[in-house]
Design an enzyme around this catalytic site. Structure first.
Site, PDB file in Angstrom:
ATOM      1  N   ASP A 257       0.831  -1.214   0.000  1.00  0.00           N
ATOM      2  CA  ASP A 257       0.000   0.000   0.000  1.00  0.00           C
ATOM      3  C   ASP A 257       0.860   1.256   0.000  1.00  0.00           C
ATOM      4  O   ASP A 257       0.512   2.266  -0.631  1.00  0.00           O
ATOM      5  CB  ASP A 257      -0.932   0.005   1.210  1.00  0.00           C
ATOM      6  CG  ASP A 257      -2.020  -1.054   1.108  1.00  0.00           C
ATOM      7  OD1 ASP A 257      -2.255  -1.550  -0.004  1.00  0.00           O
ATOM      8  OD2 ASP A 257      -2.617  -1.390   2.153  1.00  0.00           O
TER       9      ASP A 257
ATOM     10  N   SER B  61     -15.451 -21.109 -31.091  1.00  0.00           N
ATOM     11  CA  SER B  61     -16.132 -21.823 -30.018  1.00  0.00           C
ATOM     12  C   SER B  61     -15.762 -23.305 -30.119  1.00  0.00           C
ATOM     13  O   SER B  61     -15.274 -23.765 -31.160  1.00  0.00           O
ATOM     14  CB  SER B  61     -17.648 -21.642 -30.120  1.00  0.00           C
ATOM     15  OG  SER B  61     -18.107 -22.072 -31.388  1.00  0.00           O
ATOM     16  N   LEU B  62     -15.978 -24.051 -29.049  1.00  0.00           N
ATOM     17  CA  LEU B  62     -15.609 -25.462 -29.034  1.00  0.00           C
ATOM     18  C   LEU B  62     -16.831 -26.355 -29.237  1.00  0.00           C
ATOM     19  O   LEU B  62     -17.904 -26.088 -28.698  1.00  0.00           O
ATOM     20  CB  LEU B  62     -14.967 -25.821 -27.690  1.00  0.00           C
ATOM     21  CG  LEU B  62     -13.587 -25.245 -27.404  1.00  0.00           C
ATOM     22  CD1 LEU B  62     -13.153 -25.623 -25.989  1.00  0.00           C
ATOM     23  CD2 LEU B  62     -12.564 -25.727 -28.410  1.00  0.00           C
TER      24      LEU B  62
ATOM     25  N   GLU C 140      -7.374 -29.203 -19.990  1.00  0.00           N
ATOM     26  CA  GLU C 140      -7.496 -27.984 -19.198  1.00  0.00           C
ATOM     27  C   GLU C 140      -8.938 -27.856 -18.708  1.00  0.00           C
ATOM     28  O   GLU C 140      -9.862 -28.320 -19.382  1.00  0.00           O
ATOM     29  CB  GLU C 140      -7.148 -26.750 -20.057  1.00  0.00           C
ATOM     30  CG  GLU C 140      -5.803 -26.837 -20.754  1.00  0.00           C
ATOM     31  CD  GLU C 140      -5.643 -25.776 -21.848  1.00  0.00           C
ATOM     32  OE1 GLU C 140      -6.441 -24.816 -21.872  1.00  0.00           O
ATOM     33  OE2 GLU C 140      -4.718 -25.917 -22.660  1.00  0.00           O
TER      34      GLU C 140
ATOM     35  N   LYS D 131     -12.552 -26.354 -18.308  1.00  0.00           N
ATOM     36  CA  LYS D 131     -13.393 -25.464 -19.112  1.00  0.00           C
ATOM     37  C   LYS D 131     -14.042 -24.470 -18.137  1.00  0.00           C
ATOM     38  O   LYS D 131     -14.979 -24.802 -17.419  1.00  0.00           O
ATOM     39  CB  LYS D 131     -14.456 -26.240 -19.884  1.00  0.00           C
ATOM     40  CG  LYS D 131     -15.274 -25.361 -20.821  1.00  0.00           C
ATOM     41  CD  LYS D 131     -16.282 -26.181 -21.603  1.00  0.00           C
ATOM     42  CE  LYS D 131     -17.046 -25.295 -22.573  1.00  0.00           C
ATOM     43  NZ  LYS D 131     -17.798 -24.220 -21.876  1.00  0.00           N
TER      44      LYS D 131
ATOM     45  N   ARG E  71     -15.244 -11.600 -26.320  1.00  0.00           N
ATOM     46  CA  ARG E  71     -15.238 -12.453 -27.514  1.00  0.00           C
ATOM     47  C   ARG E  71     -16.174 -11.919 -28.591  1.00  0.00           C
ATOM     48  O   ARG E  71     -15.876 -11.979 -29.780  1.00  0.00           O
ATOM     49  CB  ARG E  71     -15.640 -13.884 -27.131  1.00  0.00           C
ATOM     50  CG  ARG E  71     -15.680 -14.818 -28.331  1.00  0.00           C
ATOM     51  CD  ARG E  71     -16.041 -16.242 -27.931  1.00  0.00           C
ATOM     52  NE  ARG E  71     -16.115 -17.088 -29.104  1.00  0.00           N
ATOM     53  CZ  ARG E  71     -17.201 -17.279 -29.841  1.00  0.00           C
ATOM     54  NH1 ARG E  71     -18.340 -16.676 -29.512  1.00  0.00           N
ATOM     55  NH2 ARG E  71     -17.178 -18.048 -30.904  1.00  0.00           N
TER      56      ARG E  71
ATOM     57  N   GLU F  51      -9.810 -16.353 -20.004  1.00  0.00           N
ATOM     58  CA  GLU F  51     -11.155 -16.338 -19.430  1.00  0.00           C
ATOM     59  C   GLU F  51     -11.106 -15.547 -18.132  1.00  0.00           C
ATOM     60  O   GLU F  51     -10.182 -15.722 -17.326  1.00  0.00           O
ATOM     61  CB  GLU F  51     -11.613 -17.762 -19.139  1.00  0.00           C
ATOM     62  CG  GLU F  51     -13.093 -17.890 -18.919  1.00  0.00           C
ATOM     63  CD  GLU F  51     -13.814 -18.472 -20.133  1.00  0.00           C
ATOM     64  OE1 GLU F  51     -15.008 -18.769 -20.025  1.00  0.00           O
ATOM     65  OE2 GLU F  51     -13.167 -18.613 -21.190  1.00  0.00           O
TER      66      GLU F  51
END
Length: 439
Positions: free
Chosen positions: A54, A99-100, A130, A132, A153, A191
């Protein structure tokens, strides 16, 4: 002034500083504060106390106020939020944010692994697994190692500029770390999401103010990062993970694992669950392990992402119109709980469509209290044979929309007669007609 090792707070008077001295100290403070942000928010290894941190930040704010000519968009002081914007500008992504393809079927996972193996002459194909994340996908762009802008996105090709809000997320570095010279231009995909505890605290705060609570952490995250006033997001429990390169000037490593390792060196936070797999069995083990860990995690995940590790093989596999052929999302089963139907009412939509809705005894499904769920249409009710008084399984479809999945036979249930749609509209009294499956 080396803040990486000796975070001294014995500062000279601002008035006694020349412009050159002020500039040097401002640069040293910015570098030191970002380094300690990296240690705390990315590595989880703080080396200085909150009080010292700080003091460093306060000194930087004091110098920037006294010497406004050295103002910088990537200063750590910007993490408290900027002046409200009039609107969110549209920006073009440096690469398509695809997109997946998603599945819950183990057979489809096996087909994917076999199809990738058959597409190459390599003896061994490796994959990365990984989590999601159940958050909001973002692009963050760095120029010569410094934060340039960040975007949502959007439609995958263009998104909304949310730079001011992303600067308040402390796990998003404003300067890349590492001794290697950063690329002149780097666009990464990640993300941003809200931690579970922070979500509960935020909803408590909203309800105390008489505001409507957010339905889930993803909705809360989406609402915060798109605020025109970034101060609304400052201090909120938002976190971020990074997992792909959209564009980079210079050559990429050969393997995705090496990309993730480089992200860590740059201070771009990756997830500790990430792992490399070389067989379907190993992928299945990682999926089962993540299912087991799901409720213990500090944030929401809704599946496992499986990616071909070798970047050249990804290139040869190519993409479909909206999704890559080299990656697949293995979604979790919907969260389920058991409740009882206390009534079935008919909801009238704006187009005049009538939808039967089950009123339920309140039940917590994945951290969200559910008291009503759509039954879709009369045929669906009869197919499932659910009635008022029934005990039923309730799930959140896609972990979002509540739905009644099936009846659970219970001897204590007092079932009413089979449900029938009304012949007159409950809103206006008009005659009801049927079109296909709907009234």
């Amino acid at each position: 002034m080396d803040f990486k090792h000796d975070p001294s707070t014995d500062f000279a008077s601002v008035r006694a500083l020349s412009k050159e001295d002020a500039k040097n100290e401002i640069e040293a403070l910015r570098e030191g504060i970002e380094y300690h942000n990296y240690l705390y928010y990315v590595k989880g290894e703080p080396r200085i106390s909150d009080a010292v941190y700080d003091q460093l930040l306060g000194r930087l704010q004091e110098l920037e106020t006294a010497f406004p000519e050295f103002d910088s968009a990537d200063s750590p002081t910007r993490r408290v939020g900027a002046e409200p914007s009039s609107k969110l500008e549209r920006v073009q992504h440096h690469g398509p944010m695809l997109s997946l393809t998603a599945t819950r079927d183990r057979e489809e996972i096996a087909d994917f692994v076999n199809r990738v193996g058959e597409s190459t002459s390599a003896e061994r194909v490796t994959f990365t697994t990984e989590p999601k994340f159940d958050g909001v996908s973002i692009e963050v762009v760095y120029e010569n190692g410094r934060f340039k802008y960040g975007a949502t996105r959007g439609d995958g090709m263009t998104g909304e500029d949310i730079s001011d809000t992303l600067k308040t997320v402390r796990s998003v570095p404003l300067r890349l770390q590492g001794g290697n010279r950063p690329p002149a231009l780097l666009a990464v995909r990640g993300e941003v999401f809200m931690l579970k505890q922070g979500f509960d605290e935020l909803n408590t705060e909203r309800m105390q103010k008489g505001q409507k609570p957010f339905a889930n952490p993803r909705n809360a995250t989406a609402g915060l990062i798109r605020q025109l006033d970034s101060k609304e997001a400052a201090g909120r429990p938002l976190d971020a993970r990074f997992y792909d390169v959209l564009h980079m000037e210079g050559s990429l490593p050969e393997c995705h694992v090496e990309v993730l390792e480089q992200f860590e060196r740059w201070g771009l936070k990756t997830d500790t669950f990430n792992a490399e797999c070389s067989s379907l069995q190993q992928i299945e083990e990682r999926y089962d392990a993540l299912v087991d860990q799901r409720e213990k995690l500090d944030y929401e995940v809704d599946g496992l992402v499986i990616k071909v590790a070798h970047l050249q093989l990804r290139e040869s596999l190519g993409v479909r119109q909206r999704s890559p052929r080299w990656a697949l999302a293995w979604k979790f089963p919907p969260r389920q709980e058991v409740s009882r139907i206390t009534d079935i009412v008919v909801q009238v939509g704006r187009t005049g469509k009538l939808t039967p809705v089950a009123l339920l005894e309140p039940v917590d499904v994945g951290g969200v209290t559910i008291s009503r769920a759509s039954l879709h249409n009369e045929d669906e009710i009869h197919r499932k044979d659910v009635r008022v008084g029934d005990t039923v399984k309730v799930a959140r479809a896609g972990d979002v929309i509540p739905e009644v999945q099936s009846r659970v036979a219970a001897p204590e249930d007092h079932r009413e007669g089979a449900f029938k749609m009304p012949s007159t509209c409950p809103a206006c009294g008009g005659e009801v007609s049927r079109e296909g499956a709907y009234h």
